[in-house]
Enzyme design. Structure first.
Site, PDB file in Angstrom:
ATOM      1  N   ASP A 172     -14.808  -5.485  -3.580  1.00 45.66           N
ATOM      2  CA  ASP A 172     -13.981  -4.691  -2.672  1.00 45.66           C
ATOM      3  C   ASP A 172     -14.277  -5.105  -1.232  1.00 45.66           C
ATOM      4  O   ASP A 172     -15.432  -5.283  -0.859  1.00 45.66           O
ATOM      5  CB  ASP A 172     -14.280  -3.194  -2.879  1.00 45.66           C
ATOM      6  CG  ASP A 172     -13.256  -2.325  -2.171  1.00 45.66           C
ATOM      7  OD1 ASP A 172     -12.206  -2.040  -2.779  1.00 45.66           O
ATOM      8  OD2 ASP A 172     -13.500  -1.945  -1.009  1.00 45.66           O
ATOM      9  N   ASN A 180      -7.032  -3.034   8.705  1.00 46.08           N
ATOM     10  CA  ASN A 180      -5.577  -2.914   8.603  1.00 46.08           C
ATOM     11  C   ASN A 180      -5.007  -2.017   9.705  1.00 46.08           C
ATOM     12  O   ASN A 180      -3.996  -2.343  10.332  1.00 46.08           O
ATOM     13  CB  ASN A 180      -5.242  -2.325   7.226  1.00 46.08           C
ATOM     14  CG  ASN A 180      -4.001  -2.947   6.636  1.00 46.08           C
ATOM     15  OD1 ASN A 180      -3.678  -4.096   6.927  1.00 46.08           O
ATOM     16  ND2 ASN A 180      -3.311  -2.188   5.823  1.00 46.08           N
ATOM     17  N   ASP A 189      -2.532  -8.381   5.732  1.00 41.44           N
ATOM     18  CA  ASP A 189      -2.102  -9.193   4.582  1.00 41.44           C
ATOM     19  C   ASP A 189      -2.746 -10.576   4.627  1.00 41.44           C
ATOM     20  O   ASP A 189      -3.143 -11.120   3.604  1.00 41.44           O
ATOM     21  CB  ASP A 189      -0.572  -9.350   4.580  1.00 41.44           C
ATOM     22  CG  ASP A 189       0.122  -8.052   4.176  1.00 41.44           C
ATOM     23  OD1 ASP A 189      -0.583  -7.100   3.771  1.00 41.44           O
ATOM     24  OD2 ASP A 189       1.370  -7.996   4.274  1.00 41.44           O
ATOM     25  N   GLU A 216      -7.293  -3.711  -2.045  1.00 39.61           N
ATOM     26  CA  GLU A 216      -8.230  -4.677  -1.458  1.00 39.61           C
ATOM     27  C   GLU A 216      -9.370  -4.957  -2.424  1.00 39.61           C
ATOM     28  O   GLU A 216     -10.458  -5.314  -2.038  1.00 39.61           O
ATOM     29  CB  GLU A 216      -8.750  -4.171  -0.106  1.00 39.61           C
ATOM     30  CG  GLU A 216      -9.664  -2.962  -0.177  1.00 39.61           C
ATOM     31  CD  GLU A 216      -8.953  -1.647   0.100  1.00 39.61           C
ATOM     32  OE1 GLU A 216      -7.739  -1.545  -0.206  1.00 39.61           O
ATOM     33  OE2 GLU A 216      -9.609  -0.715   0.613  1.00 39.61           O
TER      34      GLU A 216
END
Ligand SMILES: [Mg+2]
Length: 314
Positions: A172, A180, A189, A216
């Site tokens: 992770d 983000n 992205d 993620e």
């Protein structure tokens, strides 16, 4: 499919095999069988893209052979075109029911054979392409969750039956939500794409599978073949992401973007390998709670859990 598609011609009469072979010469890699059993052996040995199959043969006939092909996962998608004599017209419907994609009647017309074969190879190529796309994550270009689930089911069942250990890492990205929110979705992205590529490259051994597991979150299944220990592999992944040198947003975090990993190496306790998935998930949670940028790992045959820190902690 290779550059030259491979076509298998099955007919008990050599004269028919010859006519079909002459019609298809040049464009395809051709293989021949004059009986059903021989055809099955060839299909097991070679990647066959299409089969031209005589219906009436002594021994294993066209229908019986088609049933055998449809029963096996690896051969059920091979398109089969039945080759029937004009007086066997009733057989055509039976052929379609059995799973043939088309039929050709004898006496054979070479232009018709060529056209039918071309059409069905093209349909198969498009089908393969669609299937392949459906197994790839659109954003990162690596395997998607569906591919992971299929692969996991297959490998867990095999490892369980053979009593062999499976190795799984759940990964992770740390503080990805902050990244983000701060940089926006475009860079977010791009971050996912770069991390995916780094993880994929670090796990380049044949048989490894790196997949996007969730937002993620990523998962790596390592090949069953013996190799360096899981800890060394996890260190490689921690370093690969750190070496991307993507900035961390939070002041209380490491300088560079990091990942947390839960890693398990164990013989599955059941065919679905659920216990391993659950362990890896729990260890990933421990890695997060313990401060991130680390791998928490459970080794084979021990109940001990080890913690490996990413290099900025060392
Ligand atoms: Mg025949």
């Amino acid at each position: 499919m290779t550059s030259r598609p491979s076509v298998l011609i099955v007919d008990d009469e050599p004269a028919n095999v010859r006519v079909l072979a002459e019609a298809l010469q040049g464009a395809y890699e051709l293989r021949f069988a004059t009986g059903g059993e021989r055809a099955l052996a060839l299909v097991a040995q070679h990647a066959i893209d299409l089969i031209l199959l005589d219906v009436v043969m002594p021994g294993l006939d066209g229908f019986a052979l088609l049933r055998r092909l449809k029963a096996e996962l690896v051969t059920r998608e091979i398109p089969v075109i039945f080759v029937t004599a004009r007086d066997e017209v009733g057989e055509e419907e039976r052929g379609f029911d059995a799973g043939a994609v088309d039929y050709i009647t004898k006496p054979i017309s070479p232009p018709i054979v060529r056209a039918r074969v071309r059409t069905h190879l093209e349909l198969k190529r498009q089908r393969d392409l669609l299937e392949q796309r459906a197994l790839i994550d659109g954003l990162t270009g690596i395997a998607n969750r569906r591919r992971f689930d299929e692969e996991w089911a297959r490998r867990a069942a095999r490892a369980f039956e053979q009593g062999r250990a499976l190795r799984l890492l759940l990964i992770d990205i740390d503080h990805f939500k902050d990244y983000n929110d701060y940089y926006g979705h475009g860079p977010g992205d791009e971050c996912l794409r770069r991390v995916a590529a780094a993880l994929q490259e670090a796990g380049q051994a044949a048989g490894d599978l790196t997949a996007r597991y969730g937002g993620e979150e990523f998962a790596v299944i390592l090949d069953d073949a013996p190799r360096g220990d899981l800890a060394a592999y996890a260190q490689k992944l921690l370093a690969a992401v750190r070496n991307l040198a993507l900035p961390q947003v939070r002041a209380d975090a490491t300088t560079w973007l990091s990942i947390s990993i839960g890693a398990v190496e164990r013989v599955p306790g059941s065919r679905d390998g659920r216990d391993i998935l659950e362990s890896a998930d729990r260890l990933l949670y421990e890695a997060k709670r313990g401060g991130r940028n680390r791998c928490v790992l459970a080794d084979t045959d021990t109940t001990a859990v080890r913690v490996l820190l990413g290099e900025e902690f060392i």
